[in-house]
Each structure stands twice: as structure tokens, then as C-alpha cells.
Write a protein that holds these residues in place. Structure first.
Motif, PDB file in Angstrom:
ATOM      1  N   VAL A  23       0.847  -1.179   0.000  1.00 60.22           N
ATOM      2  CA  VAL A  23       0.000   0.000   0.000  1.00 60.22           C
ATOM      3  C   VAL A  23       0.889   1.238   0.000  1.00 60.22           C
ATOM      4  O   VAL A  23       1.867   1.300   0.740  1.00 60.22           O
ATOM      5  N   LEU A  38       1.246  -4.933   2.373  1.00 58.16           N
ATOM      6  CA  LEU A  38      -0.155  -5.062   2.753  1.00 58.16           C
ATOM      7  C   LEU A  38      -0.328  -5.842   4.051  1.00 58.16           C
ATOM      8  O   LEU A  38      -1.167  -5.493   4.888  1.00 58.16           O
ATOM      9  N   PRO A  69      -2.895   6.393   3.711  1.00 60.55           N
ATOM     10  CA  PRO A  69      -2.821   5.512   2.521  1.00 60.55           C
ATOM     11  C   PRO A  69      -3.388   6.191   1.272  1.00 60.55           C
ATOM     12  O   PRO A  69      -4.421   6.852   1.349  1.00 60.55           O
ATOM     13  N   TYR A  72      -6.524   2.225   0.207  1.00 63.72           N
ATOM     14  CA  TYR A  72      -6.460   1.014   1.019  1.00 63.72           C
ATOM     15  C   TYR A  72      -7.862   0.584   1.421  1.00 63.72           C
ATOM     16  O   TYR A  72      -8.670   1.406   1.836  1.00 63.72           O
TER      17      TYR A  72
END
Ligand SMILES: [Zn+2]
Length: 86
Positions: A23, A38, A69, A72
């Protein structure tokens, strides 16, 4: 015979992950970008049982600011996008 029942060990450690997902996190202060695996983000997300509307956030190595993020999808099925808060 001793049977160990009811002792559940829940450890999911995947050392050889076939999928390399990550991410992108962007610092809200200096816009530094960082790729975070992740699995790490998910762990963070699971540990944090606070506000589900807030994504897991990391602190920037450069300025100590908060990293959000870029995109995400959280463990609660909530999608977080950097563009949503900008
Ligand atoms: Zn920063």
C-alpha cells in the motif's frame, strides 16, 4: 495420554508470500511516499480497534508527520483514499 484441547494457537505467518502486495502511504506534511507491505498494514489495522473510519497510519521517517494511505481497503471493508481527505 494428555490431550491438549482447547488450546488454540492462531499464528498466521507467511514467510514466503507469493503475492507481493503493498500500500502506498503519503505523508500529509511533506508528501513523502512510502510503500508498506499489505500484510503489515493489515496487522496494524487489526491491532487498532479504535475508530474504523480512520485508516491505519504510519509516521513519516522524514518529518514525523502522519502518513495516509493513497488507497487502502480496510479489514472492515471500508475504503480509504487520500483524495477523500484532501
Ligand atoms: Zn513527512
Amino acid at each position: 495420554k494428555t490431550r491438549q484441547k482447547g488450546k488454540k494457537k492462531k499464528k498466521n505467518i507467511n514467510l514466503n508470500q507469493s503475492k507481493k502486495q503493498s500500500v502506498s502511504f503519503v505523508c500529509l506534511t511533506c508528501h513523502e511516499k512510502e510503500e508498506i507491505p499489505l500484510s503489515v498494514v493489515r496487522d496494524f489495522d487489526l491491532m487498532d480497534d479504535g475508530d474504523p473510519t480512520t485508516p491505519p497510519m504510519f509516521s513519516c521517517e522524514k518529518c514525523g508527520g502522519r502518513m495516509y494511505p493513497e488507497y487502502y481497503e480496510g479489514v472492515h471493508g471500508i475504503k480509504y483514499r487520500l483524495s477523500d481527505i484532501l
